[in-house]
Design a protein around this motif. Structure first.
Motif, PDB file in Angstrom:
ATOM      1  N   PRO B  41       0.808  -1.228   0.000  1.00 54.68           N
ATOM      2  CA  PRO B  41       0.000   0.000   0.000  1.00 54.68           C
ATOM      3  C   PRO B  41       0.841   1.279   0.000  1.00 54.68           C
ATOM      4  N   TRP B  42       2.134   1.182   0.271  1.00 56.49           N
ATOM      5  CA  TRP B  42       3.009   2.359   0.207  1.00 56.49           C
ATOM      6  C   TRP B  42       3.351   2.722  -1.226  1.00 56.49           C
ATOM      7  N   TRP B  43       3.135   1.792  -2.152  1.00 58.18           N
ATOM      8  CA  TRP B  43       3.497   2.108  -3.533  1.00 58.18           C
ATOM      9  C   TRP B  43       2.351   1.945  -4.525  1.00 58.18           C
ATOM     10  N   MET B  44       1.472   0.967  -4.288  1.00 59.77           N
ATOM     11  CA  MET B  44       0.412   0.693  -5.264  1.00 59.77           C
ATOM     12  C   MET B  44      -0.758   1.629  -4.964  1.00 59.77           C
ATOM     13  N   GLU B  45      -0.932   2.632  -5.803  1.00 62.16           N
ATOM     14  CA  GLU B  45      -1.825   3.756  -5.529  1.00 62.16           C
ATOM     15  C   GLU B  45      -3.249   3.441  -6.004  1.00 62.16           C
TER      16      GLU B  45
END
Lengths: 169, 169
Positions: B41-45
Motif C-alpha cells: 500500500p506504500w506504492w500501489m496507488e
C-alpha cells in the motif's frame, strides 16, 4: 482547562467538532462526510505520536494530534494538527494546545515541527503559529479550494527546535 | 521501453528495486525492512491515482505512483513518486516517467504537481525535475537523515500546470 492524552473513549466527543469543521471545509483538506469510524484513523494518532484533548468542566473543547511528519529517515521532524470547538476559540485553547505540542516535541527530541498545509486565509491560525515562533517556509499557490474564497494558498510552516539531547533520535 | 498502468501482478517485480532503494535509505523517508505485503500500500496507488511501470524487454525497470496530494479541498494538486532499478538509471527512464506523470496530471485537470520531500543530495532527481519545469519552493533544513551525509534538507518542488479545462476539478 486541562490538556491530557486522549483515550479511545474520547473520540466521539472530538468527532462532534471534527465533523463540523470538516463540513465547513475552510481549514482542512480532509475528506468530507466521513462516519465516526471512517474519521477515527484520520485523527486518533498511534504511537510514537499521540492525540490529546483540551477538557473544560468535563467537556472536550479542543484536540491536537502530533507525531513524526514522515517515517524512517524523516522521523526526527514532527508535525501536528489542531481542532477547536467553536466556543473554545478566542479563549487561548489553541495557544495552549500549540505550546503543549512544542513542549512534547522538545521532550521527544524532535529537531523541528513542520506544518504541511496551513490555509493562508485561516489568519487566526497563521498568526498564532507565528507568535509561537513558526515561520512560513513557503506557500503553494491556489492549493486549497476554499468554499467561499475560491483557490487560496497553503503555507508550509516550520519551527526549528533546540538541538536535541539525543543526536540519534 | 514502454510505460503502462500497473496491475496487482506487477508488485513483486517493483518490490525488488523498491526494497533495495528503501534499504539504501538515500532518497526516501519510507519505513525500512517492510515485507512484500507491508510495502504494497506504500506504492500501489488506488484510484483516483495510479501506479505505472516502465517495462523493457518484459522486465519492470522503473515505476511511478501519482495521485492527489491531499484529499478534499486539496485534491486538485497532484503528487508523484519515482523508483528506478539500478540498471535503468542514466538511461532516460526517469525522464520518461516524469513526462508521463506531467501529461497524466494535465489530462486529469490537476492545477499543479507538488513533490513534498526531494532529498537535496539526490542531485540527479533535483536536476531532472528542474529540467522538466519544477521549481524548488523551499527546503526544510536537516529534515532527512542520510546514511552517509548526515542531516540534509528536503526540498518541496512544484510545477504549475496550464489552466485546467474543468474549473471544478
Amino acid at each position: 482547562m486541562q490538556i491530557r492524552t486522549s483515550t479511545a473513549e474520547d473520540w466521539p466527543g472530538i468527532f462532534g467538532f471534527y465533523q463540523k469543521i470538516m463540513d465547513e471545509g475552510q481549514t482542512y483538506a480532509f475528506p468530507k462526510g466521513q462516519s465516526l469510524e471512517e474519521a477515527r484513523p484520520w485523527w486518533m494518532e498511534p504511537p510514537p505520536g499521540q492525540t490529546v484533548v483540551a477538557v473544560d468542566n468535563g467537556r472536550i473543547i479542543g484536540s491536537a494530534k502530533m507525531g513524526p511528519n514522515k517515517p524512517g529517515a524523516g522521523s526526527h521532524i514532527a508535525t501536528a494538527s489542531f481542532l477547536l470547538d467553536r466556543e473554545a476559540r478566542s479563549r487561548g485553547v489553541g495557544r495552549s494546545l500549540g505550546r503543549y505540542v512544542i513542549e512534547w516535541a522538545r521532550q521527544e527530541n524532535y529537531h523541528g515541527i513542520q506544518f504541511n498545509a496551513v490555509v493562508e486565509t485561516n489568519e487566526a491560525a497563521v498568526h498564532l503559529w507565528q507568535s509561537l515562533g513558526f515561520a512560513i517556509l513557503d506557500t503553494v499557490p491556489g492549493a486549497f479550494r476554499h468554499p467561499t474564497k475560491g483557490l487560496v494558498g497553503l503555507h508550509f510552516m516550520f519551527l526549528p527546535l533546540e538541538s536535541a539531547t539525543s543526536p540519534e533520535h
